[in-house]
Design a protein around this motif. Structure first.
Motif, PDB file in Angstrom:
ATOM      1  N   THR A 566       0.873  -1.170   0.000  1.00 29.04           N
ATOM      2  CA  THR A 566       0.000   0.000   0.000  1.00 29.04           C
ATOM      3  C   THR A 566       0.916   1.227   0.000  1.00 29.04           C
ATOM      4  N   ASP A 567       0.366   2.397   0.334  1.00 29.69           N
ATOM      5  CA  ASP A 567       1.214   3.585   0.410  1.00 29.69           C
ATOM      6  C   ASP A 567       2.064   3.614   1.677  1.00 29.69           C
ATOM      7  N   THR A 568       1.750   2.728   2.647  1.00 30.45           N
ATOM      8  CA  THR A 568       2.514   2.713   3.906  1.00 30.45           C
ATOM      9  C   THR A 568       3.081   1.343   4.267  1.00 30.45           C
ATOM     10  N   GLN A 569       2.671   0.275   3.590  1.00 30.55           N
ATOM     11  CA  GLN A 569       3.117  -1.078   3.911  1.00 30.55           C
ATOM     12  C   GLN A 569       3.701  -1.742   2.680  1.00 30.55           C
ATOM     13  N   CYS A 570       4.677  -2.636   2.913  1.00 25.76           N
ATOM     14  CA  CYS A 570       5.235  -3.405   1.806  1.00 25.76           C
ATOM     15  C   CYS A 570       5.726  -4.752   2.310  1.00 25.76           C
ATOM     16  N   TYR A 571       5.285  -5.813   1.645  1.00 28.31           N
ATOM     17  CA  TYR A 571       5.663  -7.175   2.017  1.00 28.31           C
ATOM     18  C   TYR A 571       6.169  -7.914   0.780  1.00 28.31           C
ATOM     19  N   LEU A 572       7.199  -8.713   0.986  1.00 32.28           N
ATOM     20  CA  LEU A 572       7.743  -9.542  -0.080  1.00 32.28           C
ATOM     21  C   LEU A 572       7.498 -11.010   0.226  1.00 32.28           C
ATOM     22  N   VAL A 573       7.104 -11.759  -0.776  1.00 34.91           N
ATOM     23  CA  VAL A 573       7.072 -13.219  -0.697  1.00 34.91           C
ATOM     24  C   VAL A 573       8.170 -13.720  -1.634  1.00 34.91           C
ATOM     25  N   CYS A 574       9.153 -14.395  -1.053  1.00 32.86           N
ATOM     26  CA  CYS A 574      10.324 -14.866  -1.793  1.00 32.86           C
ATOM     27  C   CYS A 574      10.368 -16.386  -1.718  1.00 32.86           C
ATOM     28  N   CYS A 575      10.307 -17.042  -2.864  1.00 31.91           N
ATOM     29  CA  CYS A 575      10.281 -18.502  -2.903  1.00 31.91           C
ATOM     30  C   CYS A 575      11.341 -19.027  -3.859  1.00 31.91           C
ATOM     31  N   SER A 576      12.038 -20.065  -3.427  1.00 29.67           N
ATOM     32  CA  SER A 576      12.983 -20.749  -4.304  1.00 29.67           C
ATOM     33  C   SER A 576      12.644 -22.232  -4.342  1.00 29.67           C
ATOM     34  N   MET A 577      12.449 -22.760  -5.538  1.00 28.59           N
ATOM     35  CA  MET A 577      12.255 -24.187  -5.736  1.00 28.59           C
ATOM     36  C   MET A 577      13.558 -24.865  -6.181  1.00 28.59           C
ATOM     37  N   GLU A 578      14.646 -24.093  -6.176  1.00 29.68           N
ATOM     38  CA  GLU A 578      15.936 -24.666  -6.553  1.00 29.68           C
ATOM     39  C   GLU A 578      16.327 -25.763  -5.582  1.00 29.68           C
ATOM     40  N   LYS A 579      17.018 -26.761  -6.082  1.00 30.43           N
ATOM     41  CA  LYS A 579      17.408 -27.905  -5.260  1.00 30.43           C
ATOM     42  C   LYS A 579      18.656 -27.637  -4.427  1.00 30.43           C
ATOM     43  N   LYS A 580      19.252 -26.471  -4.639  1.00 31.57           N
ATOM     44  CA  LYS A 580      20.420 -26.106  -3.841  1.00 31.57           C
ATOM     45  C   LYS A 580      20.337 -24.630  -3.485  1.00 31.57           C
ATOM     46  N   GLU A 581      21.141 -24.206  -2.530  1.00 30.69           N
ATOM     47  CA  GLU A 581      21.165 -22.818  -2.102  1.00 30.69           C
ATOM     48  C   GLU A 581      21.541 -21.913  -3.269  1.00 30.69           C
ATOM     49  N   CYS A 582      20.938 -20.735  -3.316  1.00 32.61           N
ATOM     50  CA  CYS A 582      21.205 -19.828  -4.429  1.00 32.61           C
ATOM     51  C   CYS A 582      21.056 -18.379  -3.973  1.00 32.61           C
ATOM     52  N   GLN A 583      21.547 -17.477  -4.795  1.00 37.62           N
ATOM     53  CA  GLN A 583      21.378 -16.055  -4.571  1.00 37.62           C
ATOM     54  C   GLN A 583      20.327 -15.507  -5.533  1.00 37.62           C
ATOM     55  N   VAL A 584      19.502 -14.605  -5.013  1.00 30.69           N
ATOM     56  CA  VAL A 584      18.475 -13.969  -5.837  1.00 30.69           C
ATOM     57  C   VAL A 584      18.693 -12.462  -5.778  1.00 30.69           C
ATOM     58  N   ARG A 585      18.748 -11.819  -6.920  1.00 32.67           N
ATOM     59  CA  ARG A 585      18.961 -10.375  -6.976  1.00 32.67           C
ATOM     60  C   ARG A 585      17.805  -9.733  -7.756  1.00 32.67           C
ATOM     61  N   PHE A 586      17.221  -8.698  -7.180  1.00 34.79           N
ATOM     62  CA  PHE A 586      16.070  -8.057  -7.802  1.00 34.79           C
ATOM     63  C   PHE A 586      15.966  -6.624  -7.300  1.00 34.79           C
ATOM     64  N   SER A 587      15.210  -5.810  -8.033  1.00 30.13           N
ATOM     65  CA  SER A 587      15.053  -4.404  -7.687  1.00 30.13           C
ATOM     66  C   SER A 587      13.799  -4.188  -6.842  1.00 30.13           C
ATOM     67  N   VAL A 588      13.950  -3.365  -5.804  1.00 29.63           N
ATOM     68  CA  VAL A 588      12.790  -2.951  -5.001  1.00 29.63           C
ATOM     69  C   VAL A 588      12.583  -1.444  -5.127  1.00 29.63           C
ATOM     70  N   ARG A 589      13.246  -0.820  -6.097  1.00 24.47           N
ATOM     71  CA  ARG A 589      13.189   0.637  -6.235  1.00 24.47           C
ATOM     72  C   ARG A 589      11.755   1.126  -6.449  1.00 24.47           C
ATOM     73  N   GLY A 590      10.971   0.379  -7.206  1.00 28.67           N
ATOM     74  CA  GLY A 590       9.614   0.823  -7.512  1.00 28.67           C
ATOM     75  C   GLY A 590       8.648   0.706  -6.360  1.00 28.67           C
TER      76      GLY A 590
END
Length: 632
Positions: A566-590
């Motif tokens: 919303t204009d005051t709240q922000c939540y992320l749902v981050c899911c990985s189905m990879e079979k091994k540990e990994c790094q995820v990089r993405f923009s939250v600027r918007g």
């Protein structure tokens, strides 16, 4: 993609539309936001007024957290107002629809849409449903149990199952005639359990008088099955649920009845003194069905025990939904006052070869229901793309198999649910790919007005599907990720009874998802219950999930990340189905301003992340794991 493009955003929520539910003739204001440093020189609203293409320049209104908000105002006179945007830079024009940015002129399919005079069931977007298959949930009154051999139907006798924990038989062994004794008083007894879990709405599979366990072969729409406690039990249950702040919707099939229905009465088993339409060519109910001769009739999917109803009959329309004492209106009124209807096989209702009456019948049904209760929820069964019914004058939502259950379960590692049912596609390749998931979610949501998106009935399991967690090929992490994505999508959520209890089941047949609720186990201390309870608590207490915006931020390989804000709240749902540990990089600027100190995982897990000054976030994701994060 250039960073500025990721900051372009608008939708039909109240954060970008002055009134998302306007009346005809009302003047509204629309906003679009974009980063302050973008190369965009002009933003133009493109729409049609009275059928003529109109271009309206938008003006800057204000800026906040590095994002500039542009606005335009206009008066709405049509049932559906649709629009998209031109973003003009020095070098080219970009076009922005609900499907995102493109550099080619788009069609209008994915335009943003606003409905006028739409009666939204506003409580739905805050609902956490609990779907109950009544016969297998709880036996609250053993005195109304079906007796062993009490009656026979279609040549098969009723079977009284005395051991509540007995594994349900396959159809070829029981023919859906094995009764465990679950009833409405059992649901009444478990209201404290439902409140503790956190659900605030109940969806019941059919409860009307019928011969089988599932009760989609109705005998009498006007009577609650006596083995469920009859009409009085439903009145007690509805009153108790409402007193506890819960809604209730009922399931009904008005596409077909059973052959033993009092109108048809083929066998004469349940109404021996009534001569129904099957045996009496002069019966007034004969026009309710498709008779092609004395005893030849049309049946749903050629299932002989399920004759199809004929909506060319005005008398049938009257008795089903138009009269004040009709089927649909009776249960919406006192003493029951149910809060909505779920319609079985709604996609094929009133569609019979040369007679295609569906877009005539559904608006009539909606009008009749909304006259009785403007806030009633109209939920329809459809497994496929059904945008044609979601224009504000027919359904409020389908059972969201198309935009939730099917793509999410495929992302978790299963073959598409619909493909599993096809002999031509069974065992065909499937894609555990986040880009496919994002495309499939968008294929559903991006054609719909936001106020319809907010109604979507998001589910993973149901009475018609194998339970995801019963599939031995699906890991616990993949199952939890599926639930996380379900809870993140716009609309309400539905939990199929027992999923929170880790209920047993099998995936080979439909009866395998209808095991009795395992009340004898101490499942409240186990991970599934705790996980669902926490998700429900967060969702019910967070405005971003009930009416906030939705945006997919990253979808690549096995990595899927989306935001609710919303204009005051922000939540992320981050899911990985990879079979091994990994790094995820993405923009939250918007999403606005995000600080390093303001990131918190709400599921109690430690998150290893970095956040750069230019708005890029990097998260270390364990194998087959998910996070629910709040951004400050």
């Amino acid at each position: 993609m250039n960073d500025w493009m990721q900051t372009v955003f608008t939708d039909g929520t109240r954060y970008f539309v002055s009134n998302p539910l306007p009346k005809k003739g009302e003047r509204i204001t629309l906003w679009l936001r974009i980063c302050e440093w973008s190369p965009v020189q002009r933003i133009i609203l493109r729409t049609k007024l009275n059928g003529v293409e109109v271009l309206m320049p938008m003006e800057w209104d204000y800026s906040r957290n590095g994002l500039a908000y542009f606005k335009a105002s206009l008066t709405l006179w049509e049932d559906l107002f649709h629009y998209h945007f031109y973003l003009v830079t020095e070098e080219q024009i970009y076009y922005y629809t609900q499907n995102g940015l493109t550099d080619s002129v788009p069609d209008e399919v994915y335009d943003f849409k606003i409905l006028t005079d739409y009666q939204q069931p506003e409580w739905v977007k805050e609902a956490v449903f609990y779907q109950i298959f009544p016969e297998r949930f709880c036996n609250g009154n053993p005195f109304n149990d079906v007796l062993n051999g009490e009656y026979s139907f279609d040549g098969h006798p009723a079977i009284r199952v005395r051991d509540w924990n007995q594994v349900p038989a396959a159809y070829q062994d029981s023919f859906c005639m094995d009764f465990y004794g679950g009833d409405l008083d059992g649901i009444l007894l478990k209201i404290p359990y439902l409140k503790e879990l956190g659900v605030n709405a109940v969806y019941l599979n059919p409860i009307f008088y019928a011969a089988t366990v599932h009760k989609y072969d109705c005998l009498d729409y006007f009577t609650v099955d006596p083995h469920f406690g009859g009409d009085e039990a439903l009145a007690r249950l509805c009153q108790a649920l409402h007193e506890n702040g819960m809604k209730i919707i009922l399931d009904i099939s008005i596409n077909h009845t059973g052959t033993a229905h009092k109108w048809f009465n083929k066998e004469g088993l349940f109404f021996p003194t009534t001569v129904g339409a099957y045996h009496n060519p002069d019966a007034k109910e004969r026009e309710y069905y498709f008779f092609q001769g004395e005893h030849d009739y049309k049946a749903w999917y050629d299932v002989e025990t399920l004759p199809t109803l004929n909506y060319t009959s005005q008398a049938l329309r009257d008795v089903i939904y138009r009269r004040e004492d009709s089927v649909l209106k009776k249960w919406l009124k006192k003493p029951y006052q149910i809060d909505g209807w779920r319609f079985d096989v709604a996609d094929i209702m009133a569609r019979n070869d040369a007679l295609q009456l569906h877009h005539e019948i559904w608006p009539e049904i909606r009008k009749s229901i909304k006259e009785t209760n403007p806030q009633a929820y109209i939920l329809a069964e459809d497994w496929c793309d059904c945008a044609e019914f979601l224009r504000g004058n027919e359904w409020d939502s389908p059972m969201n198999y198309f935009g939730c259950a099917r793509p999410v379960r495929e992302f978790a590692g299963e073959q598409d649910l619909f493909h599993q049912k096809s002999p031509f596609l069974r065992n065909a390749p499937h894609h555990q790919d986040a880009a496919v998931l994002a495309a499939r979610i968008g294929a559903h949501l991006n054609k719909l007005p936001t106020v319809i998106q907010q109604n979507q009935f998001n589910l993973i399991d149901s009475h018609d599907t194998p339970r995801l967690h019963n599939n031995p090929e699906i890991s616990r992490g993949a199952w939890k990720n599926a639930a996380l994505i379900q809870f993140a999508l716009p609309g309400c959520v539905s939990i199929y009874y027992g999923d929170e209890a880790g209920i047993d089941g099998r995936i080979q047949d439909t009866e395998g998802c209808r095991y009795p609720m395992p009340w004898g186990k101490d499942f409240e201390k186990e991970e599934p219950y705790q996980f669902y309870s926490r998700l429900i608590q967060i969702r019910k207490s967070t405005q971003a999930f009930s009416e906030g915006s939705f945006k997919i931020l990253h979808a690549l390989g096995g990595q899927f990340i989306c935001a609710r804000f919303t204009d005051t709240q922000c939540y992320l749902v981050c899911c990985s189905m990879e079979k091994k540990e990994c790094q995820v990089r993405f923009s939250v600027r918007g999403l606005g301003q995000v600080t390093m100190s303001g990131v918190q995982d709400l599921l109690g897990q430690y998150v290893q992340y970095e956040l750069s000054e230019d708005g890029w976030m990097q998260i270390q994701m364990p194998a087959e794991a998910g996070y629910l994060m709040r951004l400050g």
